[in-house]
Design an enzyme around this catalytic site. Structure first.
Site, mmCIF file in Angstrom:
data_model
loop_
_atom_site.group_PDB
_atom_site.id
_atom_site.type_symbol
_atom_site.label_atom_id
_atom_site.label_comp_id
_atom_site.label_asym_id
_atom_site.label_seq_id
_atom_site.Cartn_x
_atom_site.Cartn_y
_atom_site.Cartn_z
ATOM 1 N N TRP A 1 97.358 -31.202 58.684
ATOM 2 C CA TRP A 1 96.558 -30.062 58.227
ATOM 3 C C TRP A 1 97.350 -29.177 57.277
ATOM 4 C CZ3 TRP A 1 91.887 -31.260 58.472
ATOM 5 C CH2 TRP A 1 91.387 -32.022 59.537
ATOM 6 N N ASP B 1 96.403 -20.768 59.037
ATOM 7 C CA ASP B 1 95.248 -21.558 59.448
ATOM 8 C C ASP B 1 95.301 -21.623 60.966
ATOM 9 O OD1 ASP B 1 93.413 -23.460 60.211
ATOM 10 O OD2 ASP B 1 94.068 -24.997 58.802
ATOM 11 N N LYS C 1 86.233 -25.074 67.319
ATOM 12 C CA LYS C 1 87.188 -25.318 68.398
ATOM 13 C C LYS C 1 86.964 -24.282 69.519
ATOM 14 C CE LYS C 1 89.379 -27.908 65.233
ATOM 15 N NZ LYS C 1 89.442 -29.370 65.197
#
Length: 361
Positions: free
Chosen positions: A102, A173, A197
């Protein structure tokens, strides 16, 4: 109907009480005669929903008044482009910490924009199985910002500390561990994350942006990607994903009723400790992430014999334990135990793992 324990990394499990409330309000939201998904985003009913959601999120995260909360679209992926578009001025560079997939996606997106990007630290030499030690970081004190990913869902690697930047705006992030524990928002310039999430269903993205970082974008930036436009319009420059916003608001209410992030953190710590302890004391399962960098949200593990993986997954599903397969890039297993995963789900997984181990050893 019997619900399973869903260990999906995302879109992830939602609290059952939230789903039940959404079900009950599906056709008629509180006497309005219509579903939330049918409402005008500028009408008084949805305005009430959106304002309460923001207020509850601010309370949960203890967000200072000099930060805007933006409800946006495009997931964290869009934010990886929006951050350099909004924060980088001509002649400036930005530092990035490379901790895996990521982080690399964010770096790639910034590079596509022609941004001047520096890799200030990487854990590549450790196969991205740990957070790079802070004493290896080579940061630029004049950088426009420093970007990192607080939790790498694929490998199960997480930051259990907040980097000190010496005044350089810190951009994070936080898609997969936002709202999992209390944090000091004032240490950050920008926090962003997709909802799917810990916040709600896919479709909406949260960006928490300090006021002094808004309004410096190049004029060529698309309006829907400009933090200043989003802030000025109350996140309604265009039609937002209203139903996802509503469901996120229900999750915020649920989290507050649970006792807020301190209470949620205590439960998350307990769940993760149980699962890691069992894995560490087993000769059949193993976790290869450095202990100090283990994620509390995504617990990865390997079987002693990887030829048993498909059988493990099948039997787990038969026991109503679903989405335990690891990412296609790494294989193995992964149990995502976000806020909505009850402790009973972790207990059920450990009981199954014990039985599977007993049968195979």
């Amino acid at each position: 109907m019997s619900r399973c324990y869903n260990f999906s990394p995302g879109p992830a499990a939602l609290p059952e009480s939230v789903l039940e409330q959404a079900r009950d309000e599906m056709l008629d939201w509180r006497g309005s005669g219509m579903s939330v998904m049918e409402m005008s985003h500028r009408g008084k009913d949805f305005t009430a929903i959106s304002e309460k959601a923001e207020a509850d999120f601010r309370q949960l995260m203890q967000i200072p008044d000099n930060y805007k909360v933006l409800f946006m679209q495009g997931g964290a992926t869009a934010q990886t482009a929006m951050v350099p578009m909004n924060l980088l001025r001509s002649g400036q560079s930005a530092d990035y910490i490379d901790t895996g997939i990521w982080a690399q996606k964010a770096i790639k997106e910034a590079n596509k924009l022609g941004a001047n990007i520096r890799i200030a630290a990487t854990s590549e030499s450790d196969n991205f199985m740990k957070v790079p030690s802070f004493d290896t970081w080579e940061c630029d004190s004049d950088a426009a910002y420093l970007h990192y990913v607080s939790n790498e869902t694929i490998a199960g690697v997480g930051f259990n500390w907040i980097p000190e930047t010496g005044g350089v705006p810190l951009v994070c992030d936080m898609s997969s561990d936002i709202m999992s524990r209390p944090i000091d928002v004032s240490k950050f310039g920008v926090i962003y994350g997709g909802a799917q999430k810990n916040i709600g269903p896919a479709g909406i993205t949260l960006a928490v942006v300090r006021d002094d970082l808004i309004g410096h974008a190049d004029q060529a930036i698309p309006s829907v990607m400009d933090y200043a436009v989003a802030a000025k319009s109350g996140s309604m420059y265009n039609t937002p994903p209203t139903y996802s916003w509503y469901l996120a608001g229900l999750v915020f209410e649920w989290a507050l009723a649970k006792g807020g992030l301190a209470a949620i953190d205590a439960l998350n710590q307990k769940k993760a400790a149980k699962l890691y302890d069992y894995i560490d004391n087993s000769s059949f399962y193993s976790n290869v992430v450095s202990p100090e960098s283990r994620s509390l949200m995504n617990v990865t593990f390997l079987l002693a014999d990887d030829s048993l993986e498909s059988e493990f997954i099948k039997q787990a599903v038969d026991n109503q334990l679903v989405n335990l397969n690891g990412h296609r890039l790494l294989g193995g297993m992964r149990a995502s135990i976000y806020n909505a995963m009850p402790e009973a789900g972790v207990d059920a997984l450990i009981a199954f793992m014990k039985e599977f181990e007993r049968a195979k050893v």
